[in-house]
Design an enzyme around this catalytic site. Structure first.
Site, PDB file in Angstrom:
ATOM      1  CG  ASP A 203       4.221   3.467   9.043  1.00  0.00           C
ATOM      2  OD1 ASP A 203       4.040   4.600   9.485  1.00  0.00           O
ATOM      3  OD2 ASP A 203       3.603   2.465   9.449  1.00  0.00           O
ATOM      4  CD  GLU A 256      19.239  -3.635  -6.867  1.00  0.00           C
ATOM      5  OE1 GLU A 256      18.169  -3.551  -7.522  1.00  0.00           O
ATOM      6  OE2 GLU A 256      19.413  -4.514  -5.997  1.00  0.00           O
TER       7      GLU A 256
HETATM    8  C1  BGC Z   1       1.946   6.365  10.964  1.00  0.00           C
HETATM    9  C2  BGC Z   1       0.602   6.349  11.587  1.00  0.00           C
HETATM   10  C3  BGC Z   1       0.105   4.922  11.589  1.00  0.00           C
HETATM   11  C4  BGC Z   1       1.106   3.976  12.248  1.00  0.00           C
HETATM   12  C5  BGC Z   1       0.821   2.562  11.964  1.00  0.00           C
HETATM   13  C6  BGC Z   1       2.705   5.562  11.981  1.00  0.00           C
HETATM   14  O1  BGC Z   1       3.643   5.972  12.684  1.00  0.00           O
HETATM   15  O2  BGC Z   1       2.494   7.627  10.763  1.00  0.00           O
HETATM   16  O3  BGC Z   1      -0.291   7.204  10.938  1.00  0.00           O
HETATM   17  O4  BGC Z   1      -1.093   4.870  12.299  1.00  0.00           O
HETATM   18  O5  BGC Z   1       2.400   4.230  11.793  1.00  0.00           O
HETATM   19  O6  BGC Z   1       1.157   2.247  10.648  1.00  0.00           O
END
Ligand code: BGC
Length: 546
Positions: A203, A256
């Site tokens: 993310d 790993e």
């Molecule tokens: C996720 C979102 C989220 C954000 C913050 C992003 O890009 O896909 O859904 O709100 O990251 O974590």
């Protein structure tokens, strides 16, 4: 058996777990619900599942505010359920890729709680980004950075310190210059790899490295400029060169383990070159291609997104991954449902103009699916794409839950409209999303006419989106031309895209307003709509074998 790693050509299905299937009747999707639908996913023909965050979370941002990275949130189940899911999925030949959220934690994470309790200047605060404010009494934020969800990126505590949150205030940004952070995330990766997961979706992969000076955003970066068209401009917190050192370490951790593990980066970069930097040898394996997702329904735009991306990725030996929708963007059946698809300016909410013509959007979505599955590399399906679900654009304000809605002062409806619970079967809501004796309604209301879009309603109907997806994925699995590899464009009139995949497959997409005459003697393997007299109608696509 080819020795090509699976992730170079995988079809990965995104499970927004909260909205996929509710096993315990509380109106919220969970691991039990997901497990019960693994046979469906197997029959759809996907190779792996990317599961949005399932960790313990106060759910200020749908689970992207993680309080404990080693625990499953009780809404979704238990760690034992997750282990069972991983084992079941593997038995079905499906890999599991959870989301990992390294840019920020929840404000309920023990580290942030300790930071709050320990006071200004404490070592506990050094794990996050705390600063004094500006102005005579420190009442101004430390700099002019803005939250992606609207408003300032800083919140002030009663003791006077400010902390950084590029998203909601409940999502404080971690300080990746602190050694505890890298060590903790390496340990979290190992925790899940030891439990059998096959990789991670990373993310906000482009956000972890901040300019240590935390300088103001220059005014060129505060406006609504079309950055992607301007090229790369150094930014104080997005896509900084330092971020790659983190992923080189992560790659070593993944290496790993046995089992061909793979990372996919959610990285928003100004240019395809910058994106390719995430997937250089020794870095992450793949990255989402948002230029393709953001392209208008326009032959030139799409071709440019495809060409630029393939050229850059080829330069670093990484495969492309294509995606049309996800839990953050308006569903493509609705984006494409406007005659003129509005240009999409990065970092600015995509708000379409004019009413949706869903028949048009659906026709295009069918064609887009055949285009995407024919391109070299991997592809993502967001749950419900295979049902042709549109964005729910008329959600009552009272039910909206996305923090973007509040933080934008109700100017941006946010992402709830693409997160509506899946219709599985039956004539009335919850359409099999929850069990018959459920104690609560689905967490977001489903449109009353989604019985027509349910899995049950579409199964066996040759004209349905679901059967198109099933057939396309079956062909993709069996046909040696599809998946990883190269492509060659054919010369075509403006508005028509046609390319060849070796051996023996041509994909043609008609984005013009005129029917397009397919080559003589072309045999149609699959088409997105009825083809008569070898004429490909506007907004149709076909796979040809000659
Ligand atoms: C996720 C979102 C989220 C954000 C913050 C992003 O890009 O896909 O859904 O709100 O990251 O974590």
């Amino acid at each position: 058996m080819s020795s090509t790693p699976w992730w170079r050509s995988a079809v990965i299905y995104q499970v927004y777990i909260r909205s996929f299937a509710d096993g315990n009747g509380d109106g919220i999707g969970d691991i039990t619900g997901l497990r019960s639908h693994l046979p469906y996913l197997k029959s759809l023909g996907v190779d792996a599942l990317w599961i949005n965050p399932w960790y313990k979370s106060p759910m200020a941002d749908g689970g992207y505010d993680v309080a404990d990275y080693r625990a499953i949130d009780p809404l979704f189940g238990t760690l034992a359920d997750a282990e069972q899911l991983i084992a079941d999925a593997h038995r079905h030949g499906i890999r599991i890729i959870p989301d990992i959220v390294p840019n920020h934690t929840s404000d309920q994470h023990v580290w942030f709680q300790a930071a709050l309790a320990s006071g200004r200047g404490s070592p506990e605060r050094a794990r996050y980004i705390f600063r004094p404010g500006r102005g005579p009494d420190g009442a101004q934020p430390p700099n002019n950075w803005v939250s992606c969800f609207g408003g300032p990126a800083w919140t002030r505590l009663p003791d006077g310190d400010w902390y950084l949150h590029l998203f909601a205030p409940e999502q404080p940004d971690l300080n990746w210059q602190h050694p505890d952070i890298a060590a903790e995330f390496e340990s979290i990766l190992r925790f899940w790899f030891n439990r059998g997961v096959d990789g991670f979706r990373v993310d906000v992969a482009h956000g972890l490295a901040k300019d240590p000076e935390l300088p103001d955003l220059p005014h060129t970066l505060t406006g609504e400029t079309d950055q992607a068209r301007l090229g790369h401009v150094e930014h104080p917190h997005w896509d900084r060169d330092d971020v790659h050192a983190i992923y080189r370490t992560w790659r070593k951790v993944a290496d790993e383990f046995d089992g061909d593990l793979a990372f996919v980066a959610e990285a928003w970069a100004d240019t395809p070159e910058r994106l390719a930097a995430y997937v250089r040898p020794g870095g992450l394996h793949t990255a989402f291609n948002f230029d393709f997702l953001m392209a208008s329904w326009d032959a030139k735009d799409l071709r440019a997104a495809i060409d630029d991306s393939l050229a850059m990725l080829d330069g670093v030996g990484a495969p492309a991954t294509w995606v049309l929708s996800n839990h953050d963007v308006m569903r493509h059946a609705s984006r494409y449902a406007r005659r003129t698809v509005k240009p999409w300016v990065p970092n600015v909410p995509y708000l379409p103009e004019g009413p949706a013509d869903l028949e048009l959007g659906t026709r295009r979505a069918r064609a887009a699916a055949l285009l995407m599955f024919a391109l070299p590399g991997g592809a993502y399906i967001y749950q419900g794409d295979e049902l042709g679900l549109p964005e729910v654009e008329d959600l009552p304000e009272a039910v909206r839950q996305d923090p973007i809605w509040e933080r934008s002062g109700h100017t941006n409806p946010g992402r709830d409209g693409c997160r509506i619970p899946i219709p599985w079967s039956g004539p009335v809501a919850p359409f099999g999303f929850s069990p018959a004796d459920a104690s609560a309604a689905p967490w977001l209301p489903q449109p009353a006419d989604w019985n027509e879009r349910s899995v049950e309603a579409q199964t066996g109907d040759d004209t349905s989106m679901l059967e198109l997806y099933r057939t396309a994925l079956r062909i993709r699995r069996d046909h040696p031309a599809l998946g990883d590899g190269t492509m060659t464009w054919h010369d075509t009139p403006a508005g028509v895209l046609a390319f060849h995949r070796q051996p023996g497959l041509t994909c043609v997409v008609n984005l013009s307003d005129e029917p397009y005459q397919l080559p003589e003697h072309a045999a149609i393997l699959l088409a997105s709509g009825p083809v008569e007299n070898a004429l490909l109608a506007p907004d149709q696509a076909a796979w040809l074998t000659r």
